[in-house]
Design a protein around this motif. Structure first.
Motif, short mmCIF file in Angstrom:
data_model
loop_
_atom_site.label_atom_id
_atom_site.label_comp_id
_atom_site.label_asym_id
_atom_site.label_seq_id
_atom_site.Cartn_x
_atom_site.Cartn_y
_atom_site.Cartn_z
N TRP A 190 112.29 -69.87 -14.78
CA TRP A 190 111.72 -68.73 -15.59
C TRP A 190 111.91 -68.71 -17.16
CZ3 TRP A 190 114.19 -64.90 -18.49
CH2 TRP A 190 115.66 -64.71 -18.37
N GLN A 191 113.28 -69.05 -17.54
CA GLN A 191 113.55 -69.40 -18.89
C GLN A 191 112.84 -70.38 -19.65
OE1 GLN A 191 117.92 -68.90 -20.07
NE2 GLN A 191 118.28 -68.93 -17.82
N LEU A 192 112.64 -71.68 -19.11
CA LEU A 192 111.96 -72.67 -19.62
C LEU A 192 110.46 -72.35 -19.57
CD1 LEU A 192 113.71 -75.66 -17.90
CD2 LEU A 192 113.78 -75.04 -20.20
N GLN A 194 109.34 -69.21 -20.10
CA GLN A 194 109.00 -68.45 -21.14
C GLN A 194 109.20 -68.91 -22.62
OE1 GLN A 194 110.84 -64.50 -20.77
NE2 GLN A 194 112.13 -65.04 -22.29
N THR A 195 109.92 -69.95 -22.67
CA THR A 195 110.31 -70.61 -23.89
C THR A 195 108.92 -71.43 -24.04
OG1 THR A 195 112.61 -70.89 -23.42
CG2 THR A 195 111.49 -72.56 -24.82
N PHE A 196 108.35 -72.20 -23.22
CA PHE A 196 107.22 -72.72 -23.52
C PHE A 196 106.03 -71.84 -23.86
CE2 PHE A 196 102.76 -73.97 -22.06
CZ PHE A 196 102.62 -74.96 -23.20
N LEU A 197 106.00 -70.79 -23.31
CA LEU A 197 104.94 -69.59 -23.94
C LEU A 197 105.19 -69.07 -25.23
CD1 LEU A 197 104.59 -67.70 -20.22
CD2 LEU A 197 102.96 -69.43 -21.28
N SER A 198 106.46 -68.89 -25.62
CA SER A 198 106.82 -68.67 -26.78
C SER A 198 106.31 -69.55 -27.82
CB SER A 198 108.49 -68.35 -27.05
OG SER A 198 108.83 -67.32 -26.17
N VAL A 199 106.53 -70.89 -27.43
CA VAL A 199 106.12 -71.98 -28.22
C VAL A 199 104.60 -71.87 -28.61
CG1 VAL A 199 105.80 -74.16 -28.70
CG2 VAL A 199 108.07 -73.48 -27.88
N LEU A 200 103.76 -71.71 -27.34
CA LEU A 200 102.34 -71.70 -27.48
C LEU A 200 101.79 -70.48 -28.48
CD1 LEU A 200 99.81 -72.80 -26.62
CD2 LEU A 200 100.04 -71.29 -24.47
N LEU A 201 102.42 -69.33 -28.28
CA LEU A 201 101.81 -68.35 -28.94
C LEU A 201 102.37 -68.24 -30.43
CD1 LEU A 201 100.67 -65.63 -29.10
CD2 LEU A 201 102.74 -64.52 -28.34
N THR A 202 103.44 -68.55 -30.78
CA THR A 202 103.99 -68.43 -32.09
C THR A 202 103.68 -69.51 -32.97
OG1 THR A 202 106.11 -69.32 -31.63
CG2 THR A 202 105.93 -66.89 -31.48
N LYS A 203 103.57 -70.80 -32.35
CA LYS A 203 102.94 -71.98 -33.01
C LYS A 203 101.75 -72.04 -33.06
CE LYS A 203 104.75 -76.57 -34.10
NZ LYS A 203 103.58 -77.36 -34.28
N GLU A 204 101.03 -71.85 -32.05
CA GLU A 204 99.50 -72.24 -32.01
C GLU A 204 98.79 -70.89 -32.24
OE1 GLU A 204 98.76 -75.23 -32.42
OE2 GLU A 204 100.86 -75.82 -31.69
N GLY A 205 99.22 -69.65 -32.07
CA GLY A 205 98.45 -68.30 -32.26
C GLY A 205 98.04 -67.94 -31.11
N PRO A 206 97.68 -66.51 -30.99
CA PRO A 206 97.05 -65.80 -29.87
C PRO A 206 95.89 -66.45 -29.45
CG PRO A 206 96.93 -64.39 -31.90
CD PRO A 206 97.63 -65.67 -32.36
N GLY A 207 94.85 -67.01 -30.12
CA GLY A 207 93.78 -67.42 -29.85
C GLY A 207 93.78 -68.48 -28.73
N LEU A 208 94.36 -69.39 -28.98
CA LEU A 208 94.79 -70.22 -27.99
C LEU A 208 95.44 -69.83 -26.74
CD1 LEU A 208 94.55 -73.41 -27.09
CD2 LEU A 208 96.58 -73.89 -28.21
N PHE A 209 96.51 -69.14 -26.93
CA PHE A 209 97.26 -68.25 -25.72
C PHE A 209 96.28 -67.76 -24.70
CE2 PHE A 209 99.57 -64.92 -23.76
CZ PHE A 209 100.86 -65.68 -23.37
N ASN A 210 95.46 -66.87 -25.22
CA ASN A 210 94.44 -66.24 -24.62
C ASN A 210 93.39 -66.89 -24.09
OD1 ASN A 210 95.57 -63.64 -24.93
ND2 ASN A 210 94.84 -63.24 -27.10
N ARG A 388 106.11 -71.85 -14.74
CA ARG A 388 107.39 -71.99 -14.68
C ARG A 388 108.12 -73.19 -14.09
NH1 ARG A 388 109.32 -65.75 -13.27
NH2 ARG A 388 108.67 -64.78 -15.11
N ASP A 389 107.74 -73.54 -12.90
CA ASP A 389 108.09 -74.84 -12.39
C ASP A 389 107.68 -76.04 -13.16
OD1 ASP A 389 109.25 -73.17 -10.09
OD2 ASP A 389 107.41 -73.69 -8.75
N LEU A 409 98.83 -78.49 -15.64
CA LEU A 409 98.40 -77.07 -15.81
C LEU A 409 97.01 -76.88 -15.56
CD1 LEU A 409 99.64 -74.33 -17.01
CD2 LEU A 409 98.67 -74.66 -18.98
N THR A 410 96.21 -77.59 -15.74
CA THR A 410 94.82 -77.68 -15.38
C THR A 410 94.46 -77.58 -14.08
OG1 THR A 410 94.04 -79.33 -17.15
CG2 THR A 410 92.70 -79.18 -15.45
#
Length: 420
Positions: A190-192, A194-210, A388-389, A409-410
């Motif tokens: 769960w921690q890892l 969440q960390t990946f999602l933090s990287v995705l959102l803050t580095k690449e932006g909300p457009g890609l995240f969404n 998470r897994d 992930l695909t």
């Protein structure tokens, strides 16, 4: 949000029960997983407010979110429900609502002005297809905060980061100094994840995240930008330590608090640990939501919700009515979240009563475009678990490549699409 049992937490829970059970009035058994030092201090604020109105608080804390959720659902579906219980705000509540096992909170939400003063994401999530509200967001959690020890950075000659470039420069400086682990990591799924999602959102932006998690866009998953997020996430391994495996989040936070590590990615519940240790925001420790250079910060929001199961036992309707209004009040929202580390779900509270980190969060949240829903609101619990897994699998294997991550992930996104 997540926790582990400690002597302090157990002693706090025993004190709360013994101290509050002497009052007369409706008894409220509240199930939750707020067991760390900061979390226990926060839930005590609700208990104090409830007993001040004549109620009897029965604290039922269970370590670990997954374990607690299983126990809560079992109690409700088994016909022995508590008065109230903590649950994530989002799709995990769908089955309980569909089975008619939760009581609506419409009256309290409207009478207190609560509904009109929370983020639209929360309004939608607490309201179900029958038009009724069944979940009370107690806080506004930001998942993608970066916490750091200011002295560790100063000793390494590193500046406090605002962008990802700043962050990696600081990691390199701490690593070169050699006095602390650059980043404290709890290598649990769960921690890892969440960390990946933090990287995705803050580095690449909300457009890609969404595009990936709201639109389930497979082309977005295969994009160069997404692969860059994966590569950045995996690069963080180089700045962690060999003891990261299965480390609890609050243990990682303590590494930063004590100067054994410089940084930690964690939701804002981590701030409660810093506060419980007597540290001051923007004095002893820093808090930041990293940006990607566009001048914007994006707050990945979720919430701990309180649900009120259908309960026909004596005095339970009165107990639930009291709790609903207490938890929705501005004063209790501020008192609880000041200890918890999160931001009040109500955005109409007096921000001057909040600390420096919470004030940063409230400022970001004033702009709806900067409120980015967490996965709890976007995808099924199965998909959350699979993400998470995957993050944990990739982290554990030094040879794991971004292309392998994308391929896996695909398949996860394709499976989610079949459920819609």
């Amino acid at each position: 949000m997540k926790g582990s049992v400690s002597a302090v937490a157990l002693a706090t829970a025993m004190f709360m029960y013994a101290g509050y059970a002497m009052a007369d009035g409706p008894q409220a058994e509240v199930m939750h997983w707020w067991v760390s030092a900061g979390e226990s201090a926060a839930v005590k604020e609700i208990a104090k407010a409830y007993t001040a109105q004549g109620g009897v608080w029965k604290d039922n804390a269970i370590a670990g979110g997954e374990v607690a959720i299983a126990n809560i659902v079992s109690r409700i579906t088994g016909g022995n429900p508590p008065t109230a219980a903590q649950m994530p705000l989002g799709k995990q509540l769908d089955d309980l609502v569909a089975q008619g096992l939760l009581s609506p909170i419409d009256d309290a939400a409207k009478e207190t002005g609560f509904y009109d003063n929370i983020p639209e994401t929360f309004q939608k999530a607490m309201t179900f297809p029958d038009g009724h509200m069944y979940a009370l967001p107690i806080n506004d959690h930001g998942h993608n905060w970066l916490w750091y020890n200011k002295k560790v950075l100063a000793d390494a000659g590193a500046k406090e980061p605002v962008t990802w470039d700043d962050f990696f420069a600081a990691l390199d400086a701490i690593k070169a100094k050699g006095n602390a682990t650059p980043i404290a990591v709890g290598a649990q799924p769960w921690q890892l994840g969440q960390t990946f999602l933090s990287v995705l959102l803050t580095k690449e932006g909300p457009g890609l995240f969404n595009k990936v998690f709201a639109d389930l866009d497979l082309d977005a998953v295969k994009s160069p930008e997404f692969k860059d997020a994966v590569a950045t996430f995996l690069k963080l391994r180089d700045y962690s330590d060999n003891g990261a495996a299965n480390r609890e989040w609050n243990v990682a936070a303590n590494m930063v608090i004590t100067g054994k590590a410089g940084f930690q990615f964690m939701g804002d519940w981590a701030k409660g640990e810093f506060l419980a240790a007597g540290q001051k925001p923007d004095v002893d420790f820093g808090c930041q939501i990293l940006g990607n250079g566009d001048g914007k910060q994006y707050f990945n929001v979720s919430s701990d919700a309180i649900i009120f199961p259908v309960n026909k036992a004596a005095d339970q309707a009165k107990a639930q009515t009291m709790l609903e209004r207490i938890m929705m009040s501005k004063d209790v929202q501020v008192a609880f979240n000041s200890k918890k580390g999160s931001v009040p779900a109500r955005l109409d509270v007096d921000a001057s009563k909040l600390d420096a980190c919470a004030a940063k969060g409230i400022k970001i949240l004033q702009d709806p475009a900067q409120r980015i829903p967490s996965l709890d609101f976007l995808v099924s619990p199965d998909t959350i678990g699979a993400e998470r897994d995957l993050a944990a699998q990739a982290w554990a294997d030094p040879k794991y490549t971004p292309d392998q991550f994308v391929e896996s992930l695909t398949k996860i996104i394709e499976a989610e699409k079949t459920m819609r």
